[in-house]
Design an enzyme around this catalytic site. Sequence first.
Site: not given
Length: 821
Positions: A262-264, A525, A553
């Site tokens: 995923g990612s931030n 995400n 998260r």
Amino acid sequence: MSGRQFGSRVRRFASGALALGVTSALLTALVPGAAQAADSEVDRGGWTARISRTEYGVPHVLAHDFGGLGYGYGYAFAQDNLCQLADQVVTARGERSRHFGPDGQSVDRVGNLVSDTYQQGVLRTGTVKRLLATPAPLGPTDEARQLVDGYVAGYNRYLRDTGPDHLPDPSCRGKDWVGPITADDVWNILYEVNTMSGSAAAKQQIATAVPGAGDALASGAAPAAGAAPAAGAALAPGTSEEAAAVPLIGAPGRSADNPELGSNAWAIGRDASRNGNGLLLANPHLHWAGPERFYQAQLTIPGVLDVAGAGLYGIPFLQIGHTRGLAWSHTTSYADHFALHRLTLVPGDPTAYLVDGKVERMVEEKVQVAVRAADGTPSTVDRTVYRSRLGYVLANGWTGQYAYTFGDANAENLRSLNQWLAIGRAQNLDQLRQAQRTYQGLPWVYTTAVDSTGTTWFTDASAVPHLPDEQLGRCLAAVTPLGPVLDGSTTACDPGSDPDALVPGVFGPANHPSLTRTDYVANANNGPYLTNADAPITGLPTVYKGASERMLRSQLSLRMIADRRSGTDGLGAPGFTLGSLQATMFGNRVQSAELDRDDAVALCRAHPVIAGSDGTQVDVRPACDALAAWDTRADADSHGTVLWQAYRDALARTGTTAWQTVPADPAQPLTTPRGIDAANPDAQRALADAVKDLATRGLPVDAPIGSVQRWAGTPLHGCSHQLGCFNVLMTAGPDSGTGGGTYPTNLRTVPHGTSFVMATELTDHGPRTRTLLAYGESANPASPHFTDQTRAYARKQWMTERFTEAEIRTAPGLTITTLRR
């Protein structure tokens, strides 16, 4: 820019490099005569590019046109990662079984024969060739075509100059599967990336589908008409046996076996920064091995394009980065990017189905896969890939009555390169939005961006099937955790279209979720709902997963922003600066620990000896002391993170959340659910099991995370998505080998998570940027840039990006190469 102007700029860079003592061996054709030759070469239609390498080997490619830019970028990438791209090409051609045998495994964890069958089926459809023959915006722009042609020529130039038998990477040196590549190879790789959240994630089901050979489905009542879930709610698993038998298709960032991907991304606006500037944090989470790696670069055509950032292997442009006036990043969209339909088959004919009472036949793509046996003996395997009017037919559930078909919303998408090229030229949000309206090419990602005015923007501009909730309710045949299954026997259940959509079957830009703010927008995400905690995005169709439950998260992400704005995070006065943005990124906070660690300590204080799942009595007092002393961080030397991970894993294995004391509360979206009930037997047993697990592995209860999380011997900070780490980083041990080519056999054994990290501040004097590419520029273990940035990551040592000509010219150890074709 004329060839003479280009030659003049090359001479200026050459003189600067010579003044710094760059050796002639590293300086190719950078004398006035060579520059004049470059001018005449340009006049004959040739390509010229200059590659400047700064700290950590980052290439800055300068050219006078897109062909030259691709030429330089392809050459630079091949210097660092030729073997990786050669492996991707073998996959895109459907030739893995021919070179590596049918039983090896490709990077997406399917067998080589499955991968080849699927890819040969894609090639047989002719989709990519048809799109290449289509004018822009549906087909590639002239600039995109030139870029790809140049990239291919640059790669082939490096291979020709070096020779396959003298490549620096032993993983492909002298191998028969390494050779020149074509533009078609690159376009096919791009198409594979575009469909990663769709058909490419369903290769196993597509490649193994056999008429009528699926498991028989028990009869179960389909959901009643109109039974679609409420708008914005996550779809719950169905209760019928039929629903349970529908295959679950993985997708980037949310597959059942790969939850870490995923990612931030944060875009900080003028109202949340200390000096009124806009800032951006990019933090994609992908594997540290295989083609999902990022490559950092700067690409410049003076007066036309100047963009720095990182791009995925095999794509000849950057996907994340900044220009002088704009910075952007992408995170994996949790919207549906495919539609599942159930076909009603014609009795006695499993390859024919009914649509509005009329018979239609499946398309049968017959493929031949070349296979090499273990003893080297070649043979050919015949397979068939089946397609319906709504997409590929899947293996599971294909009986004599029903078949299930998979419609990828990106099935007609070769536009993503157009899109990224347009973004790379944008200097403000208006130009970014116009790029999206024009090309609509982003396949499966959210976009988070900020411009130099300090205005931020979030959008899900990805390709999402046009399925309003009313249609879902009317057409629902079954429900799975990843989405609805619709009735394929009527065209009334086909995805619809918006008038502003370039292709049919998807939502158009006017209906994309979006939010513009001057304080911040952020994504970790989670769905679009809490892009900004003070401005929820509501009323979205279910397929956008708008109001899905906050993950740990994503909760922490918004809490970190709030704490920085209030100045309560220990990083100084309120408001973001470039320095505090960097410090926040590597603060290594752990959301689950901040919510629940004290409860866990209270549990073990109250129950010092606990029976584990096997009935063995376990003394948990040492674990209690370790948790109490833990700083609740995931720094490499944090003593307690390993135990906490083991405990949360054991809690997850209970299969229940009855141990939680505070359930999810929409009024407290960033801190619920939370709490551990000390009296709950499951919570008690889980702690005993965690302590036993560490003992079995020979680990003390206070083991630091860096003692078990290493790459090339370097202790790594960060922790898992499930723990609620913002800085996601996990590894289960050293790479266990390869399944042919350069792909690891088991990607779960290599690090995944934080990869390219970029913190950018857009000032009146231009961008100020700090970066880290956590695994380095090269996948070649023999390269000096294989783990140089891994060691920097371990020290939390960012690199100051060199963006201007003056900054590049003064880089220590600068090397310059000029290419002419």
